[in-house]
Design a protein around this motif. Structure first.
Motif, PDB file in Angstrom:
ATOM      1  N   VAL A 174       0.844  -1.190   0.000  1.00 23.54           N
ATOM      2  CA  VAL A 174       0.000   0.000   0.000  1.00 23.54           C
ATOM      3  C   VAL A 174       0.879   1.239   0.000  1.00 23.54           C
ATOM      4  CG1 VAL A 174      -0.271   0.033   2.530  1.00 23.54           C
ATOM      5  CG2 VAL A 174      -2.008   1.109   1.093  1.00 23.54           C
ATOM      6  N   LEU A 175       0.475   2.213  -0.812  1.00 19.18           N
ATOM      7  CA  LEU A 175       1.148   3.505  -0.920  1.00 19.18           C
ATOM      8  C   LEU A 175       0.081   4.593  -0.840  1.00 19.18           C
ATOM      9  CD1 LEU A 175       3.403   2.801  -4.049  1.00 19.18           C
ATOM     10  CD2 LEU A 175       4.110   2.743  -1.651  1.00 19.18           C
ATOM     11  N   ALA A 176       0.518   5.838  -0.749  1.00 19.11           N
ATOM     12  CA  ALA A 176      -0.417   6.963  -0.771  1.00 19.11           C
ATOM     13  C   ALA A 176       0.154   8.070  -1.639  1.00 19.11           C
ATOM     14  CB  ALA A 176      -0.657   7.482   0.639  1.00 19.11           C
ATOM     15  N   THR A 177      -0.725   8.763  -2.325  1.00 11.12           N
ATOM     16  CA  THR A 177      -0.316   9.936  -3.089  1.00 11.12           C
ATOM     17  C   THR A 177      -0.045  11.083  -2.121  1.00 11.12           C
ATOM     18  OG1 THR A 177      -2.570  10.749  -3.335  1.00 11.12           O
ATOM     19  CG2 THR A 177      -1.755   9.231  -5.053  1.00 11.12           C
ATOM     20  N   ASP A 178       0.600  12.125  -2.616  1.00 14.06           N
ATOM     21  CA  ASP A 178       0.846  13.311  -1.788  1.00 14.06           C
ATOM     22  C   ASP A 178      -0.466  13.907  -1.294  1.00 14.06           C
ATOM     23  OD1 ASP A 178       3.587  13.025  -2.138  1.00 14.06           O
ATOM     24  OD2 ASP A 178       3.712  14.543  -3.713  1.00 14.06           O
ATOM     25  N   ALA A 179      -1.481  13.915  -2.155  1.00 19.14           N
ATOM     26  CA  ALA A 179      -2.790  14.460  -1.760  1.00 19.14           C
ATOM     27  C   ALA A 179      -3.402  13.645  -0.616  1.00 19.14           C
ATOM     28  CB  ALA A 179      -3.737  14.490  -2.959  1.00 19.14           C
ATOM     29  N   ALA A 180      -3.234  12.334  -0.664  1.00 25.45           N
ATOM     30  CA  ALA A 180      -3.760  11.485   0.408  1.00 25.45           C
ATOM     31  C   ALA A 180      -3.008  11.736   1.714  1.00 25.45           C
ATOM     32  CB  ALA A 180      -3.673  10.015   0.012  1.00 25.45           C
ATOM     33  N   VAL A 181      -1.694  11.868   1.632  1.00 26.57           N
ATOM     34  CA  VAL A 181      -0.911  12.151   2.839  1.00 26.57           C
ATOM     35  C   VAL A 181      -1.319  13.497   3.430  1.00 26.57           C
ATOM     36  CG1 VAL A 181       1.416  12.622   3.717  1.00 26.57           C
ATOM     37  CG2 VAL A 181       1.032  10.669   2.198  1.00 26.57           C
ATOM     38  N   ASP A 182      -1.555  14.499   2.586  1.00 24.18           N
ATOM     39  CA  ASP A 182      -2.006  15.806   3.083  1.00 24.18           C
ATOM     40  C   ASP A 182      -3.342  15.682   3.817  1.00 24.18           C
ATOM     41  OD1 ASP A 182       0.227  17.034   2.012  1.00 24.18           O
ATOM     42  OD2 ASP A 182      -0.827  17.833   0.250  1.00 24.18           O
ATOM     43  N   LEU A 183      -4.283  14.916   3.251  1.00 26.64           N
ATOM     44  CA  LEU A 183      -5.586  14.742   3.893  1.00 26.64           C
ATOM     45  C   LEU A 183      -5.453  13.923   5.174  1.00 26.64           C
ATOM     46  CD1 LEU A 183      -8.589  15.278   3.957  1.00 26.64           C
ATOM     47  CD2 LEU A 183      -8.903  13.347   2.355  1.00 26.64           C
ATOM     48  N   GLY A 229     -10.515  -7.119  12.782  1.00 29.37           N
ATOM     49  CA  GLY A 229     -10.937  -8.503  12.921  1.00 29.37           C
ATOM     50  C   GLY A 229      -9.779  -9.489  12.881  1.00 29.37           C
ATOM     51  N   ASP A 230     -10.019 -10.663  13.427  1.00 33.61           N
ATOM     52  CA  ASP A 230      -9.013 -11.727  13.412  1.00 33.61           C
ATOM     53  C   ASP A 230      -8.629 -12.122  11.995  1.00 33.61           C
ATOM     54  OD1 ASP A 230      -9.014 -11.810  16.173  1.00 33.61           O
ATOM     55  OD2 ASP A 230     -10.444 -13.485  16.288  1.00 33.61           O
ATOM     56  N   ASN A 231      -9.531 -11.915  11.042  1.00 36.89           N
ATOM     57  CA  ASN A 231      -9.270 -12.299   9.654  1.00 36.89           C
ATOM     58  C   ASN A 231      -8.821 -11.124   8.786  1.00 36.89           C
ATOM     59  OD1 ASN A 231      -9.869 -15.061   9.950  1.00 36.89           O
ATOM     60  ND2 ASN A 231     -12.053 -14.578   9.912  1.00 36.89           N
ATOM     61  N   ASP A 232      -8.604  -9.974   9.389  1.00 37.80           N
ATOM     62  CA  ASP A 232      -8.113  -8.830   8.625  1.00 37.80           C
ATOM     63  C   ASP A 232      -6.606  -8.952   8.420  1.00 37.80           C
ATOM     64  OD1 ASP A 232     -10.590  -7.626   8.327  1.00 37.80           O
ATOM     65  OD2 ASP A 232     -10.376  -6.414  10.135  1.00 37.80           O
ATOM     66  N   VAL A 233      -6.137  -8.462   7.283  1.00 40.17           N
ATOM     67  CA  VAL A 233      -4.721  -8.508   6.925  1.00 40.17           C
ATOM     68  C   VAL A 233      -4.199  -7.079   6.940  1.00 40.17           C
ATOM     69  CG1 VAL A 233      -3.081  -9.048   5.066  1.00 40.17           C
ATOM     70  CG2 VAL A 233      -5.067 -10.542   5.466  1.00 40.17           C
ATOM     71  N   LYS A 234      -3.084  -6.859   7.617  1.00 40.09           N
ATOM     72  CA  LYS A 234      -2.449  -5.544   7.599  1.00 40.09           C
ATOM     73  C   LYS A 234      -1.590  -5.465   6.349  1.00 40.09           C
ATOM     74  CE  LYS A 234       0.401  -2.292  10.169  1.00 40.09           C
ATOM     75  NZ  LYS A 234       1.264  -2.096  11.339  1.00 40.09           N
ATOM     76  N   LEU A 235      -1.950  -4.538   5.451  1.00 40.51           N
ATOM     77  CA  LEU A 235      -1.202  -4.369   4.203  1.00 40.51           C
ATOM     78  C   LEU A 235       0.083  -3.596   4.407  1.00 40.51           C
ATOM     79  CD1 LEU A 235      -4.056  -3.467   1.714  1.00 40.51           C
ATOM     80  CD2 LEU A 235      -2.869  -5.647   1.956  1.00 40.51           C
ATOM     81  N   GLY A 236       0.091  -2.707   5.382  1.00 44.47           N
ATOM     82  CA  GLY A 236       1.242  -1.854   5.628  1.00 44.47           C
ATOM     83  C   GLY A 236       0.773  -0.582   6.294  1.00 44.47           C
ATOM     84  N   GLU A 237       1.582   0.463   6.155  1.00 46.05           N
ATOM     85  CA  GLU A 237       1.252   1.759   6.732  1.00 46.05           C
ATOM     86  C   GLU A 237       1.514   2.849   5.706  1.00 46.05           C
ATOM     87  OE1 GLU A 237       3.269   2.422  10.423  1.00 46.05           O
ATOM     88  OE2 GLU A 237       2.278   0.716  11.391  1.00 46.05           O
ATOM     89  N   ILE A 238       0.695   3.901   5.789  1.00 50.23           N
ATOM     90  CA  ILE A 238       0.934   5.091   4.980  1.00 50.23           C
ATOM     91  C   ILE A 238       1.004   6.275   5.935  1.00 50.23           C
ATOM     92  CG2 ILE A 238       0.069   4.272   2.771  1.00 50.23           C
ATOM     93  CD1 ILE A 238      -2.630   5.476   3.403  1.00 50.23           C
ATOM     94  N   ASP A 239       2.119   6.963   5.910  1.00 53.97           N
ATOM     95  CA  ASP A 239       2.382   8.085   6.810  1.00 53.97           C
ATOM     96  C   ASP A 239       2.154   7.681   8.266  1.00 53.97           C
ATOM     97  OD1 ASP A 239       3.342  10.791   6.907  1.00 53.97           O
ATOM     98  OD2 ASP A 239       1.319  11.413   7.510  1.00 53.97           O
ATOM     99  N   GLY A 240       2.539   6.458   8.612  1.00 53.22           N
ATOM    100  CA  GLY A 240       2.401   5.963   9.973  1.00 53.22           C
ATOM    101  C   GLY A 240       1.029   5.437  10.333  1.00 53.22           C
ATOM    102  N   VAL A 241       0.107   5.401   9.381  1.00 58.95           N
ATOM    103  CA  VAL A 241      -1.266   4.952   9.625  1.00 58.95           C
ATOM    104  C   VAL A 241      -1.423   3.541   9.065  1.00 58.95           C
ATOM    105  CG1 VAL A 241      -3.699   5.392   9.126  1.00 58.95           C
ATOM    106  CG2 VAL A 241      -2.140   7.314   9.527  1.00 58.95           C
ATOM    107  N   ILE A 278      -3.036   1.937  -3.926  1.00 61.39           N
ATOM    108  CA  ILE A 278      -2.558   3.309  -3.850  1.00 61.39           C
ATOM    109  C   ILE A 278      -3.726   4.161  -3.368  1.00 61.39           C
ATOM    110  CG2 ILE A 278      -1.563   5.244  -5.117  1.00 61.39           C
ATOM    111  CD1 ILE A 278      -0.895   2.691  -7.180  1.00 61.39           C
ATOM    112  N   ILE A 279      -3.602   4.689  -2.167  1.00 55.19           N
ATOM    113  CA  ILE A 279      -4.663   5.528  -1.616  1.00 55.19           C
ATOM    114  C   ILE A 279      -4.478   6.931  -2.180  1.00 55.19           C
ATOM    115  CG2 ILE A 279      -5.781   6.374   0.481  1.00 55.19           C
ATOM    116  CD1 ILE A 279      -5.785   3.276   0.167  1.00 55.19           C
ATOM    117  N   ASP A 280      -5.546   7.447  -2.785  1.00 55.11           N
ATOM    118  CA  ASP A 280      -5.526   8.755  -3.421  1.00 55.11           C
ATOM    119  C   ASP A 280      -6.700   9.564  -2.889  1.00 55.11           C
ATOM    120  OD1 ASP A 280      -4.778  10.817  -5.123  1.00 55.11           O
ATOM    121  OD2 ASP A 280      -5.266   9.753  -6.974  1.00 55.11           O
ATOM    122  N   VAL A 281      -6.830  10.794  -3.334  1.00 53.48           N
ATOM    123  CA  VAL A 281      -7.918  11.682  -2.930  1.00 53.48           C
ATOM    124  C   VAL A 281      -8.529  12.295  -4.183  1.00 53.48           C
ATOM    125  CG1 VAL A 281      -8.453  13.859  -1.755  1.00 53.48           C
ATOM    126  CG2 VAL A 281      -6.919  12.222  -0.691  1.00 53.48           C
TER     127      VAL A 281
END
Length: 126
Positions: free
Chosen positions: A10-19, A55-67, A85-88
């Motif tokens: 998982v990644l984030a765009t600059d706009a997503a990090v700003d939000l 949930g017990d069945n949720d998978v952690k994909l990673g972190e974006i800006d520490g989230v 890729i998380i975008d806004v």
């Protein structure tokens, strides 16, 4: 060529990090859960960390800006060959997602990973 273990899921765009940073001014401890459909489509939902039970069945994909970013295991099976890729974009966020009311919403885009983990195509989701 890289392998899947070295490619961030998982990644984030600059706009997503700003939000994200804007939201964290009001809610310092947040998380994302990639919605699998239903009420808010398949948008990434942003919640206060203490209001959402992972949930017990949720998978952690990673972190974006520490989230941290989670996805259900069944949905992960479908998307395991993609990088999210998380975008806004302009619009209203999901009813319970913290960006709601800010006239912006999170959107998930994806990049299909090749056999060795290399990105080889981009498609929009959400």
């Amino acid at each position: 060529m890289t392998n899947d273990a070295t490619v961030p899921r998982v990644l984030a765009t600059d706009a997503a990090v700003d939000l994200i940073r804007e939201i964290r001014r009001d809610h310092p401890d947040i998380l994302f859960h990639q919605s699998g459909g239903c009420c808010d489509g398949s948008s990434p939902m942003c919640y206060p960390a203490d209001d959402y039970i992972v949930g017990d069945n949720d998978v952690k994909l990673g972190e974006i800006d520490g989230v941290p970013v989670y996805i259900s295991s069944s949905q992960y099976e479908v998307w395991k060959h993609t990088q999210l890729i998380i975008d806004v974009v302009p619009g209203r966020g999901g009813m319970f997602s913290l960006e709601n009311g800010r006239e912006k919403r999170f959107l998930t885009r994806s990049r299909l990973l090749g056999g060795g983990g290399d990105a080889c195509a981009v498609q929009a989701r959400g």
